[in-house]
Design an enzyme around this catalytic site. Structure first.
Site, short mmCIF file in Angstrom:
data_model
loop_
_atom_site.label_atom_id
_atom_site.label_comp_id
_atom_site.label_asym_id
_atom_site.label_seq_id
_atom_site.Cartn_x
_atom_site.Cartn_y
_atom_site.Cartn_z
N ASP A 98 0.86 -1.18 0.00
CA ASP A 98 0.00 0.00 0.00
C ASP A 98 0.90 1.23 0.00
O ASP A 98 1.72 1.41 0.90
CB ASP A 98 -0.90 -0.01 1.23
N ASP A 114 -4.35 2.35 -4.77
CA ASP A 114 -2.92 2.40 -4.48
C ASP A 114 -2.46 1.11 -3.80
O ASP A 114 -1.47 1.10 -3.08
CB ASP A 114 -2.59 3.60 -3.60
#
Length: 822
Positions: free
Chosen positions: A375, A418
């Site tokens: 992440d 993301d």
């Protein structure tokens, strides 16, 4: 990224099968052509060798190499024989044989020692003898020992190795002599020489031995002095007759022209002596017409092979081109459905399909793999401050970093805005940590090229199959939990899943559902209390009771461990802690006035603003419980983040009269950190040490903990005492008190009379059967027939329990639903 092919319709299956068939045709054709070419090449190989060079220099080189190898082997074996003689010369039997009047037994022992020397030298040593300083033979073995006397005692500096000429002038034997030293005088620095040990080695046998096992290039071997005045008899017949290859090529030998290879010895006593390997020179004779015919044959064969290949492969190439076009169309359509257009990695659908297949392979075939979730840190701020175009460049660069760091068998995916995922084939947790940290390092480094050249930070969590589990959702939750921990701890961190730390993290919907269920248990008062006695080991008197809670299975939680695990996940631990304390404290009227009531609290609970020393004392006042009657056990689940605050809390509670205990000491690192930082009134020794004390290492740890507690003035309580042997062991170690099934099961308090510990120690452990619920892991106690159920982790925050619990399994502490009457 090339996603694996899913189940396909018949047309695509036919395409794949047809392509496989075409590939097989190509392979078979290639093998056929190779087989056709091998036969003439095999015939032409001798011709090529003869045309390209004269065999005689190569023959000379082989002979020189053989002579050198034999020389090395001869010198090495001489040193081995000298070493064996040196060992024999130093033995008591050999030295004893050189006494002035040796006993017959001593002479026999010396003879045996010489025979052992012959046996060790196999067939190389033919005779050995012990000679005194006057030249008389004291003992001998093997052949005629008198012939050895010619060497005598070597003078100082003499290496004691020499060849001995035979009657015809040729060398026969290699004689080796070593001095025998006696005991030194009291005022002397060295031992005198009192005799010599002699050995005879036939040179021809030594040469044959050295040549054995070597590729033979020589027809004969010789061993001669530097001036070639003496020479050993030739060792002949070392190679077969020259080979005649058919009628086209003849390999002849010229007996009058010898090829030789020479190697010089460097062994002391034989310096300059030579090993000579010789053989008649080989000469190849090939008619020119034959060479020309063979060259023409080769050219024709090559032309025919190329022509045939083109004729066969032309239709196949056209078919392959058509199939390639069809395959390209198919892969384009498939990649559009399974590929992330921005990064070129797989998308979320591809990730789910691939993960499912890899889990299935792990179940069926035992394959392993690792899952990594990434992440990007502060991605939203990049999008907000610099625009979505820059954010897209950042995502593309992460995709490039991932592709450059994984192997061909590994697969990368972009599974969210993301968020990225890696599936690493045949990898474990350690291997996944290396890959994730490599990607993080490359991201943090400056790059001179790429879509996004600034440092890239991300957090990662990972797990592995089968270590972490065999379920897709479980593995994903584990990696996500480790990732979530990294975000909490400051980002730019790669974490492996730790079940002790990460099991509390789940998605929001599950957390809300669990929170609601826990709320129902608290509001409906679905918890009940039971009490387990803590017994003083000197008197048998009951010092106090540990309060434990049970949950009604009808609440939806199969056991108390599952309830507290859910509370950790849902963030309702403090609420459940308070409810558990209320339940246990309501039953204090059952506890005798002179006995303590023990309750468990996690140190992390006191780090929250909602729970403090004042809060705890307020709960005691609400139940009209005097603090001096409470023993508060601190169960360390996580490292203490604020030790100064915990120290102040402990001092406040101790000043109010509450006694403080360190719980589960010895269960890994649990309790040891607390023990090193704080002073406790009581140290509770974990049952893993008590029940595993039959191992020497565990016993050493147990003794050290008891000694440490004694030096600090703390009372020691051993948990999990279930057998008479365990009871006797902890009494011998001077443990102060104990609790466990042998001393009393959790339940209602019906009798607080002292126990007869001597009778218990002399008795056998109770026996019986266990009705094990799903997920409970049975384990056999040291006493045959006794049964125990436990797991590997300490009780969660707030559980009033002396036994380890997890969400998957619970030790029922004697509840009728888990243990039959014994």
């Amino acid at each position: 990224m090339q996603p694996s092919r899913p189940d396909t319709p018949d047309a695509i299956s036919d395409f794949v099968d047809g392509r496989t068939t075409l590939r097989l045709v190509k392979i078979r054709l290639a093998l056929t052509l190779i087989a056709v070419a091998i036969l003439p090449l095999a015939v032409l190989a001798p011709v090529a060798r003869s045309v390209l060079g004269d065999p005689r220099p190569a023959q000379q080189e082989r002979l020189a190499g053989q002579a050198e190898r034999i020389s090395v082997e001869v010198q090495r074996e001489i040193e081995v024989i000298r070493g064996a003689m040196r060992a024999a010369a130093g033995s008591e039997q050999v030295v004893g044989a050189l006494a002035k009047k040796p006993a017959e037994k001593t002479i026999n022992q010396a003879t045996d020692a010489l025979q052992g020397l012959l046996d060790e030298g196999a067939s190389l040593i033919t005779a050995a003898a012990i000679v005194d300083a006057s030249g008389a033979i004291r003992a001998s073995a093997g052949g005629d020992a008198t012939s050895l006397l010619s060497l005598g005692i070597p003078a100082p500096g003499d290496p004691g190795v020499r060849p001995v000429p035979g009657p015809d002038g040729g060398l026969v034997d290699l004689e080796i002599a070593l001095p025998i030293a006696g005991a030194p005088p009291a005022d002397a620095s060295g031992a005198p020489t009192i005799g010599t040990i002699l050995a005879s080695v036939p040179i021809d046998g030594l040469l044959r031995w050295a040549n054995a096992g070597l590729p033979s290039a020589a027809e004969s071997l010789q061993f001669v002095d530097p001036d070639r005045q003496f020479g050993a008899a030739e060792v002949a017949d070392l190679i077969a007759d020259p080979v005649d290859v058919g009628s086209l090529i003849e390999i002849k030998t010229d007996p009058n022209a010898l090829a030789r290879g020479v190697a010089t010895m460097t062994t002391p006593g034989l310096v300059g002596w030579m090993v000579i390997a010789s053989a008649p020179q080989s000469i190849m004779e090939i008619p020119l017409a034959v060479v020309a015919a063979l060259v023409v044959m080769i050219l024709l064969l090559l032309w025919f092979t190329v022509w045939m290949s083109r004729q066969i492969l032309a239709p196949a190439a056209a078919m392959e081109e058509q199939r390639a076009q069809f395959h390209a169309l198919y892969m384009t359509a498939r990649e559009a459905a399974l590929q992330d257009s921005l990064t070129g990695l797989g998308n979320h659908r591809a990730f789910q399909e691939t993960l499912t297949r890899m889990v299935e392979r792990a179940r069926r075939h035992g394959h392993r793999f690792a899952l990594v979730l990434l992440d990007i840190d502060e991605f939203k701020s990049v999008n907000d401050s610099r625009g979505h175009a820059v954010g897209d460049e950042l995502l593309m660069e992460v995709g490039t970093l991932i592709r450059g760091a994984i192997r061909g068998a590994d697969v990368g995916f972009r599974i969210g805005g993301d968020e990225f995922a890696l599936l690493l084939a045949e990898a474990d947790v350690e291997g996944a940590l290396v890959v994730a940290r490599r990607i993080l390092t490359r991201g943090l480094e400056g790059r001179v090229s790429g879509h996004y050249r600034e440092p890239i930070s991300f957090s990662a969590g990972l797990t592995a199959c089968p270590e972490g589990g065999m379920d897709r959702l479980e593995l994903t939750a584990q990696a996500d939990a480790a990732l979530y921990r990294g975000k909490r701890e400051g980002r730019t961190i790669v974490n492996a899943y730790d079940p002790e730390i990460d099991r509390r993290h789940v998605d929001g919907s599950m957390r809300a559902e669990l929170s609601a269920s826990i709320g129902k248990v608290i509001e409906s008062r679905g918890l009940t209390a039971v009490y387990q006695p803590i017994v003083h080991l000197d008197t048998g008197r009951i010092l106090g009771y540990e309060g434990l809670v049970r949950v009604d299975p009808a609440s939806g939680f199969p056991h108390t461990g599952a309830l507290f695990d859910a509370a950790e996940i849902a963030g309702r631990v403090l609420d459940l802690d308070r409810a558990a304390l209320d339940v246990v404290l309501r039953g204090i009227t059952q506890v005798p006035a002179d006995a303590l009531l023990s309750v468990n609290v996690s140190p992390r609970s006191f780090e929250t603003p909602e729970f403090s020393a004042a809060s705890f004392l307020g709960i005691l006042r609400r139940h009209d419980v005097e603090p001096r009657r409470i023993l508060m056990e601190l169960t360390e689940r996580d490292a203490v983040k604020d030790p100064d605050r915990l120290r102040a809390t402990i001092e406040t509670l101790r000043a109010a009269g509450v006694r403080i205990a360190a719980d589960d000491v010895g269960a890994g690192n649990a309790g040891l950190r607390l023990l090193s930082q704080f002073k406790f009134d009581v140290v509770k020794i974990d049952l893993s040490l008590v029940q595993g004390a039959d191992r020497s290492q565990t016993m050493s740890v147990l003794k050290s903990l008891i000694e440490l507690a004694g030096r600090s003035g703390s009372l020691t309580i051993a948990e999990g005492v279930e057998t008479a042997a365990q009871l006797e062991m902890i009494r011998q170690l001077d443990v102060d008190a104990a609790q466990g099934y042998l001393l009393g099961r959790p339940g209602a308090i019906t009798d607080s009379a002292p126990l007869d510990l001597d009778a218990l120690a002399a008795s056998q452990s109770v026996r019986g059967t266990v009705a094990v619920a799903p997920g409970v892991i049975p384990a056999v106690t040291p006493d045959p027939g006794a049964v125990r159920v436990r797991t590997s982790r300490s009780a969660p925050i707030g559980i009033m329990s002396s036994e380890p619990l997890t969400a998957a399994a619970i030790i029922a502490n004697g509840a009728p639903s888990s243990f039959a009457d014994r």
